[in-house]
Scaffold this motif. Sequence first.
Motif, PDB file in Angstrom:
ATOM      1  N   CYS A  65      13.711  -2.714  11.691  1.00  0.00           N
ATOM      2  CA  CYS A  65      12.836  -2.329  12.809  1.00  0.00           C
ATOM      3  C   CYS A  65      12.152  -0.998  12.521  1.00  0.00           C
ATOM      4  O   CYS A  65      10.957  -0.829  12.813  1.00  0.00           O
ATOM      5  N   GLN A  66      12.890  -0.058  11.923  1.00  0.00           N
ATOM      6  CA  GLN A  66      12.314   1.248  11.594  1.00  0.00           C
ATOM      7  C   GLN A  66      11.173   1.099  10.594  1.00  0.00           C
ATOM      8  O   GLN A  66      10.147   1.789  10.694  1.00  0.00           O
ATOM      9  N   LEU A  67      11.328   0.202   9.637  1.00  0.00           N
ATOM     10  CA  LEU A  67      10.272  -0.029   8.651  1.00  0.00           C
ATOM     11  C   LEU A  67       9.043  -0.661   9.297  1.00  0.00           C
ATOM     12  O   LEU A  67       7.903  -0.300   8.978  1.00  0.00           O
ATOM     13  N   LEU A  68       9.262  -1.599  10.207  1.00  0.00           N
ATOM     14  CA  LEU A  68       8.136  -2.235  10.905  1.00  0.00           C
ATOM     15  C   LEU A  68       7.411  -1.229  11.792  1.00  0.00           C
ATOM     16  O   LEU A  68       6.172  -1.231  11.874  1.00  0.00           O
ATOM     17  N   TYR A  69       8.178  -0.370  12.448  1.00  0.00           N
ATOM     18  CA  TYR A  69       7.550   0.671  13.271  1.00  0.00           C
ATOM     19  C   TYR A  69       6.750   1.640  12.398  1.00  0.00           C
ATOM     20  O   TYR A  69       5.705   2.150  12.826  1.00  0.00           O
ATOM     21  N   SER A  70       7.220   1.889  11.184  1.00  0.00           N
ATOM     22  CA  SER A  70       6.502   2.786  10.285  1.00  0.00           C
ATOM     23  C   SER A  70       5.147   2.199   9.910  1.00  0.00           C
ATOM     24  O   SER A  70       4.141   2.920   9.845  1.00  0.00           O
ATOM     25  N   ILE A  71       5.111   0.889   9.656  1.00  0.00           N
ATOM     26  CA  ILE A  71       3.831   0.246   9.354  1.00  0.00           C
ATOM     27  C   ILE A  71       2.918   0.300  10.579  1.00  0.00           C
ATOM     28  O   ILE A  71       1.709   0.526  10.453  1.00  0.00           O
ATOM     29  N   GLY A  72       3.502   0.117  11.770  1.00  0.00           N
ATOM     30  CA  GLY A  72       2.707   0.239  12.988  1.00  0.00           C
ATOM     31  C   GLY A  72       2.156   1.646  13.180  1.00  0.00           C
ATOM     32  O   GLY A  72       1.009   1.818  13.618  1.00  0.00           O
TER      33      GLY A  72
ATOM     34  N   TRP B 184      -1.597  -7.701   0.962  1.00  0.00           N
ATOM     35  CA  TRP B 184      -2.165  -6.538   1.632  1.00  0.00           C
ATOM     36  C   TRP B 184      -1.068  -5.558   2.043  1.00  0.00           C
ATOM     37  O   TRP B 184      -1.149  -4.361   1.748  1.00  0.00           O
ATOM     38  N   PHE B 185      -0.036  -6.056   2.714  1.00  0.00           N
ATOM     39  CA  PHE B 185       1.048  -5.173   3.162  1.00  0.00           C
ATOM     40  C   PHE B 185       1.883  -4.673   1.984  1.00  0.00           C
ATOM     41  O   PHE B 185       2.432  -3.567   2.043  1.00  0.00           O
ATOM     42  N   VAL B 186       1.991  -5.472   0.923  1.00  0.00           N
ATOM     43  CA  VAL B 186       2.760  -5.046  -0.249  1.00  0.00           C
ATOM     44  C   VAL B 186       2.117  -3.822  -0.881  1.00  0.00           C
ATOM     45  O   VAL B 186       2.794  -2.835  -1.217  1.00  0.00           O
ATOM     46  N   GLU B 187       0.797  -3.858  -1.039  1.00  0.00           N
ATOM     47  CA  GLU B 187       0.090  -2.724  -1.633  1.00  0.00           C
ATOM     48  C   GLU B 187       0.076  -1.530  -0.689  1.00  0.00           C
ATOM     49  O   GLU B 187       0.241  -0.389  -1.109  1.00  0.00           O
ATOM     50  N   ARG B 188      -0.140  -1.796   0.587  1.00  0.00           N
ATOM     51  CA  ARG B 188      -0.216  -0.694   1.561  1.00  0.00           C
ATOM     52  C   ARG B 188       1.139  -0.007   1.725  1.00  0.00           C
ATOM     53  O   ARG B 188       1.207   1.221   1.862  1.00  0.00           O
ATOM     54  N   ALA B 189       2.226  -0.773   1.711  1.00  0.00           N
ATOM     55  CA  ALA B 189       3.557  -0.214   1.973  1.00  0.00           C
ATOM     56  C   ALA B 189       4.021   0.739   0.882  1.00  0.00           C
ATOM     57  O   ALA B 189       4.946   1.522   1.101  1.00  0.00           O
ATOM     58  N   LYS B 190       3.387   0.695  -0.295  1.00  0.00           N
ATOM     59  CA  LYS B 190       3.776   1.606  -1.367  1.00  0.00           C
ATOM     60  C   LYS B 190       3.518   3.057  -0.999  1.00  0.00           C
ATOM     61  O   LYS B 190       4.126   3.965  -1.581  1.00  0.00           O
ATOM     62  N   TYR B 191       2.629   3.283  -0.045  1.00  0.00           N
ATOM     63  CA  TYR B 191       2.235   4.650   0.311  1.00  0.00           C
ATOM     64  C   TYR B 191       2.497   4.964   1.783  1.00  0.00           C
ATOM     65  O   TYR B 191       2.032   5.981   2.277  1.00  0.00           O
ATOM     66  N   ILE B 192       3.234   4.103   2.480  1.00  0.00           N
ATOM     67  CA  ILE B 192       3.552   4.342   3.892  1.00  0.00           C
ATOM     68  C   ILE B 192       4.924   4.998   3.990  1.00  0.00           C
ATOM     69  O   ILE B 192       5.942   4.370   3.681  1.00  0.00           O
ATOM     70  N   PRO B 193       5.015   6.250   4.419  1.00  0.00           N
ATOM     71  CA  PRO B 193       6.334   6.887   4.577  1.00  0.00           C
ATOM     72  C   PRO B 193       7.118   6.252   5.717  1.00  0.00           C
ATOM     73  O   PRO B 193       6.542   5.727   6.678  1.00  0.00           O
ATOM     74  N   VAL B 194       8.432   6.324   5.617  1.00  0.00           N
ATOM     75  CA  VAL B 194       9.303   5.763   6.645  1.00  0.00           C
ATOM     76  C   VAL B 194       9.386   6.743   7.819  1.00  0.00           C
ATOM     77  O   VAL B 194       9.520   7.958   7.625  1.00  0.00           O
ATOM     78  N   ARG B 195       9.303   6.208   9.016  1.00  0.00           N
ATOM     79  CA  ARG B 195       9.409   7.049  10.224  1.00  0.00           C
ATOM     80  C   ARG B 195      10.766   7.738  10.260  1.00  0.00           C
ATOM     81  O   ARG B 195      11.790   7.145   9.911  1.00  0.00           O
ATOM     82  N   LEU B 196      10.769   8.987  10.705  1.00  0.00           N
ATOM     83  CA  LEU B 196      12.001   9.767  10.751  1.00  0.00           C
ATOM     84  C   LEU B 196      12.924   9.264  11.861  1.00  0.00           C
ATOM     85  O   LEU B 196      12.462   8.912  12.947  1.00  0.00           O
ATOM     86  N   THR B 197      14.214   9.247  11.566  1.00  0.00           N
ATOM     87  CA  THR B 197      15.211   8.901  12.576  1.00  0.00           C
ATOM     88  C   THR B 197      15.555  10.157  13.388  1.00  0.00           C
ATOM     89  O   THR B 197      15.121  11.263  13.049  1.00  0.00           O
ATOM     90  N   LEU B 198      16.349   9.986  14.439  1.00  0.00           N
ATOM     91  CA  LEU B 198      16.718  11.122  15.279  1.00  0.00           C
ATOM     92  C   LEU B 198      17.501  12.189  14.515  1.00  0.00           C
ATOM     93  O   LEU B 198      17.186  13.383  14.625  1.00  0.00           O
TER      94      LEU B 198
ATOM     95  N   LYS C  61      10.319   8.767   0.537  1.00  0.00           N
ATOM     96  CA  LYS C  61      10.916   7.493   0.946  1.00  0.00           C
ATOM     97  C   LYS C  61       9.843   6.642   1.624  1.00  0.00           C
ATOM     98  O   LYS C  61       9.361   6.982   2.710  1.00  0.00           O
ATOM     99  N   THR C  62       9.458   5.553   0.981  1.00  0.00           N
ATOM    100  CA  THR C  62       8.407   4.684   1.506  1.00  0.00           C
ATOM    101  C   THR C  62       8.978   3.337   1.934  1.00  0.00           C
ATOM    102  O   THR C  62      10.102   2.970   1.575  1.00  0.00           O
ATOM    103  N   VAL C  63       8.182   2.609   2.708  1.00  0.00           N
ATOM    104  CA  VAL C  63       8.592   1.280   3.174  1.00  0.00           C
ATOM    105  C   VAL C  63       8.815   0.355   1.991  1.00  0.00           C
ATOM    106  O   VAL C  63       9.799  -0.390   1.936  1.00  0.00           O
TER     107      VAL C  63
END
Length: 626
Positions: free
Chosen positions: A364-371, A160-174, A298-300
Amino acid sequence: MSASAENFKPHQNGGPSLSTILDGGDEDYDIPGREETAEEDEEKEKEREVPAGLCVECEDQPAGIHCETCADDFCEVCFHAQHRKGTRKRHVTTILNGSPSKKQQLSIPATKPQTNGVDHEVEMDDAELDSELERIAAQAPAEPVALSSQPAVGNSPGEWFVERAKYIPVRLTLPERKMLRLLDAALQVSEYTDKIDTIGFGLSKTKRIVHQIRELCAILSGLMLAADYKQGQELFSDRDFQANATFYQRIFELGRRHKIMNPDKMRTTYGKLIYLLQDSQATDVKDMLSFSCVTPIKTVHAILEKNDALDMLRDPLITTATQEIDGTKRSRREIQKDIKGKERAIEVLSGRYARGDLEQEDVCQLLYSIGDNHAFLRVNRDPCEKMIAYLKEYFHASGPKDKKGRDSLAIKSGKGGARLSHDHQKQYTFVLQSLTLWREVLHVDMFRLWSLAEQDLVAEGNYYRLRDTGQGLNRVQAAPKTSRMMHTILGRAQKTLGSWVGSSVIHMGDHNVPNAFMFIDKYSQIYRILLPVCTTLSKLPDLYANPSLRGYVDAEFGSLDGLYLDILGDFFRHAFDGSGADNFFDAGSCIDGRLTSAWNWCSSLEKKKYFQVFLLTGFVGFDGEW
C-alpha cells in the motif's frame, strides 16, 4: 467523609437524608418549589415564542428561508450557519416567497436511507467492485503505451510504470518522519557551508570537512538520544561513527528522499545536506571518516525488484489503484464511485503481491508513493498547459488581430527592459517553445533529472572548484549525466515543435549554472512562477461579476478580455524578453536564460498597473501559499 451515612442529618428544609438516597427511597420525594418552577418555565416558554415572520434562531431578523425538514423559518445568515455541512446540508428548503432555493436541488428525500451522509446509490459492495475491476483488467488492450503519456484507466500499463517507478521515491513512514525532523533540526543549527565554502581558513579543507561531518553526526546522536533513549543509547555505547554508519546513511537518505517528493520542504537545509554528502565522497575525506555517508535512494522499483514483485507494475489494476481523482465538474456519485474503486484496487493488489518481507502495508505504501508522484506532476505540469492554452486562445501565431495592437507580442531590445528583439510571430513561437520545454521537463523527466543530478553531485572523482561566479562563491562542478538527459529532452521538444527560436545552449557547470543542484533547484521553481498567475487569471470572471469591481475593470482596462490581454500580453512579452541575463553576451534566449527572465518579471510585478487586480484575487506573492 469521616461521618457515616447513618449519622448524616437531613437538610433543614426537609430534604432527604444520605441514607435515604443510598437506599433508593427518594424517587417519590418532592422538592419544595418544584411545581412553582415548572409553571414559571412554561410561562417563560410562552414569552419566548418567536413572533411571526422572524428567524427562529436569532429572533430579530426577518425570516427568508423555510426549511421543510426542520419545519422552521430562518434568516439567510442563520440558515447557512446551521446548514453548512453534515446531513443538514441536504435539507429540503424553499424561499418564503414560494420559489425553490438552490439547496433544494441538492436535497435528498427524507424517506431515502442514508449512511454517514453517503447515498446508498453511490455505495457498491465488494462483489460489484470486484466485477468492475475484473472487467477493467479483462478489457485492457495489450499494445504498449508511450512512456511520455500516462496510461488511462482500463488500458494496459505496459512498461510505463516499470520505467517511472525507477525514479519514484518511497513515501516516508511515521517513524521515518520522526527521524526526518531530527535531521532537519540538526541541519538548521549546522554552519557547514559557512565553515567549508570559504577562503583563508586556518585548518586544511579536508580536516574542516571531517570535523563538520562528525559534529553533525554527534548532534544527530544527541537528538536521537533525546527522542528515543534506547536507540540513542546504542549510538553512544561505543561512540564509533564507523559502527553507526548504517544509521547515518539511512537518516541522510530520508532527507534526500523527502526533498525529491516535496521541493517546498527543506529549502534552507537541503543545500547543506547535499554539499555535505558531496564532500564526504572525496577519497581523503572517506579515509579519515572510515565510512561513507551516501546510500542509494529507496525507490518503488528497487523495493519491488528486491521482493520479486515487479509484475505489480504491469498489472492492469495499477492504473485504478494509483489514479488521481479529480472532482472538478463531476457529480458526487461519480467521485464516490472512483474512490471506492481505487480503495478496492489497492486492497486487491496489496493482497496479491504481498510476499516475504513485503507485507500488505508495504505494498500500500508503494502504491501511495506512485499516487504522490501523479499528484506532484499534475501540480507542476498543469500550470504550463494552462498558460499554453491562454497563449493560443488570446493570441494568434500569424500576427496581432486587435486594431490597437493590444495582442501584439513584439519586443525590442532596450525597450521595457528587453534584451531581445522579436516580432510578434517570432515571440509567439519563442514563448510556446519555452512553455513546451518546461512541460516536458516537469511531466516526463523531472524525477529522473533529480536522480541524475544527485548522481552527478555525489559521484566519486567528480571534483568541484570553489569560484566566484558573480553571485558569490559557488561550487562549479560538471554534471555530465544531467546535461546529457537535458539535451535529450531538448531534442525531443525541438522535434515536436519542428523549429527552434533563440539559443539552444544548456548551461551546466559554468558561472550561469554552477552545478546540478542549482540546475534542479531552478526547474523545481517553475510552478511557483506560473501557478499564482494561473490562479489569478482563473478568478478574474468572479471578480468581474462584482458590480463595483466591474466598473473599475471597465474604466482601467476596457473589459474583462482587455484585462486578460494586458496581463497575458505583458507576461508573454517581458517574462521571455532575455532580461534575466546579466550581460548582453549571455543573452537570455538560452535554455537557462528563459527561466531567469521569468523570475525577473516576477520581481517587477508590483510596478505593473494590474498589480491591484492580483491583490484582489488573493495573491500574496510567488513564494507563498495559494
